[in-house]
Design an enzyme around this catalytic site. Structure first.
Site, short mmCIF file in Angstrom:
data_model
loop_
_atom_site.label_atom_id
_atom_site.label_comp_id
_atom_site.label_asym_id
_atom_site.label_seq_id
_atom_site.Cartn_x
_atom_site.Cartn_y
_atom_site.Cartn_z
N CYS A 73 0.82 -1.21 0.00
CA CYS A 73 0.00 0.00 0.00
C CYS A 73 0.86 1.27 0.00
O CYS A 73 1.45 1.64 1.03
CB CYS A 73 -0.91 -0.04 1.23
N ASP A 127 11.90 -13.93 2.89
CA ASP A 127 13.29 -13.49 2.73
C ASP A 127 14.17 -13.77 3.95
O ASP A 127 15.39 -13.79 3.85
CB ASP A 127 13.33 -11.98 2.43
N GLY A 170 14.44 -13.08 -2.29
CA GLY A 170 15.15 -12.68 -1.07
C GLY A 170 15.50 -11.21 -1.01
O GLY A 170 16.12 -10.76 -0.06
O1 F6P Z 1 9.63 -9.85 0.18
C1 F6P Z 1 9.11 -11.00 -0.38
C2 F6P Z 1 9.37 -11.04 -1.86
O2 F6P Z 1 8.88 -12.28 -2.35
C3 F6P Z 1 10.82 -10.83 -2.28
O3 F6P Z 1 11.63 -11.97 -2.12
C4 F6P Z 1 10.67 -10.40 -3.71
O4 F6P Z 1 11.77 -9.62 -4.14
C5 F6P Z 1 9.41 -9.58 -3.68
O5 F6P Z 1 8.68 -10.00 -2.52
C6 F6P Z 1 8.52 -9.73 -4.88
O6 F6P Z 1 7.47 -8.84 -4.74
P1 F6P Z 1 6.12 -8.90 -5.58
O7 F6P Z 1 5.32 -10.06 -5.10
O8 F6P Z 1 5.47 -7.60 -5.29
O9 F6P Z 1 6.52 -9.09 -7.01
#
Ligand code: F6P
Length: 320
Positions: A73, A127, A170
């Protein structure tokens, strides 16, 4: 304290549902009303919420994701968004909020605490980059997802004399890559916390090939480079046939492991208990086998959790 609320925010992870179940049932068992906020902080701003009963959380703990849904958000980072979220909470008669999420979500929770509503954070992110807790929710399931994929890839790697470069998530933390390399027997793990020398790795790969070890798996944390780039550099330098797998969001979902179900139950119950005790402004943490608390002010200003240097060392020692 009569009424509390709970939300899941940021990237979903397995174990969130088990945690929600624990929060709702521990809250109700303590005589509290529990409100579930949908879609994280966005739901707080848009007033998307519903009262929870024990039945609201039946039959969810075995599922990944979050039945309340989640969101990243942007509005919460603005003064106006934060003000609206806090006023809406107060308007609902909520006297304590439990925020289940990663680094950014805990910052959001701390901001709400500063607006006068007690907040307890529950660290949840695959992560494992949140400081002061040995494990965040979802890490164990993500690792199990990764090693399941690597076990499968090894069958193909050995059948075709291939090198696979496997990219894990990560952000800027290499925990998933190095821990999964140890757990799956991958040959290398490239992580942002440790410099690596691709020239040396290529020399080693060639030597290993000449010695008869004709396939290998290289884990690369997304913060340490792109698997595609690393694979093409290996191909260009030593001509090895290399394949790339970016595990991406596959890592985040699926039925939570026993570890994450138990951790979620413990985190959820501890969060409720500590809200009642008046310990708002903290995050529940697992340190060793002990459930403890760290101030949100400390957690949110500490940066990311450092990698235990024993892990990359162990990964190197186990390379045959
Ligand atoms: O923080 C968790 C995570 O899965 C990270 O490992 C990754 O870089 C990011 O979120 C991906 O984000 P989104 O789901 O917004 O693409």
């Amino acid at each position: 304290m009569k009424r509390i609320a709970v939300l899941t925010s940021g990237g979903d992870c397995s174990g969130m549902n088990a945690t929600l179940r624990a929060v709702v049932r521990a809250g109700l068992a303590s005589g509290l009303e529990v409100i579930g906020i949908q879609k994280g902080f966005q739901g707080l701003i848009d007033r998307l919420y519903e009262p929870m009963t024990t039945r609201s959380v039946s039959n969810i703990l075995q599922h990944g994701g979050t039945f309340l849904q989640s969101a990243r958000c942007k509005e919460m980072r603005t003064e106006a968004g934060l003000h609206l979220a806090s006023e809406n909470l107060k308007g609902m008669g909520v006297e304590g909020l439990i925020v289940i999420g990663g680094e950014g979500s805990l910052k959001g929770g701390y901001a709400i605490q500063q607006q006068g509503v007690p907040v307890i954070g529950i660290p949840a992110s695959i992560d494992n980059d949140i400081p002061f807790t040995d494990y965040s929710l979802g890490v164990d399931t993500a690792l199990n997802n990764i090693i399941h994929a690597v076990d499968n890839l090894k069958d193909t790697a050995s059948s075709h004399d291939r090198t696979f470069v496997v990219e894990t998530m990560g952000r800027s933390c290499g925990y998933l890559a190095v821990a999964s390399a140890i757990a799956s027997g991958a040959e290398y793990s490239l992580i942002p916390e440790e410099p690596y020398d691709l020239d040396q790795i290529c020399k080693d790969l060639r030597k290993r090939f000449q010695e008869g070890r004709t396939n290998s798996i290289i884990m690369v944390a997304e913060g340490a480079g792109k698997a595609e780039d690393i694979a093409s550099q290996i191909k260009n330098r030593i001509g090895f046939e290399t394949r790339v797998i970016v595990l991406g969001h596959y890592q985040r979902g699926g039925s939570p492991s026993v570890f994450d179900r138990l951790l979620g139950a413990r985190f959820g119950q501890a969060a409720v208990e500590n809200l009642i005790k008046g310990n708002g402004g903290t995050m529940v943490c697992l340190q060793g086998s002990i459930m403890t608390l760290t101030d949100l002010a400390t957690v949110t200003s500490a940066g990311i959790r450092p990698i235990n240097p024993m892990l990359p060392k162990l990964a190197n020692q186990l390379l045959a």
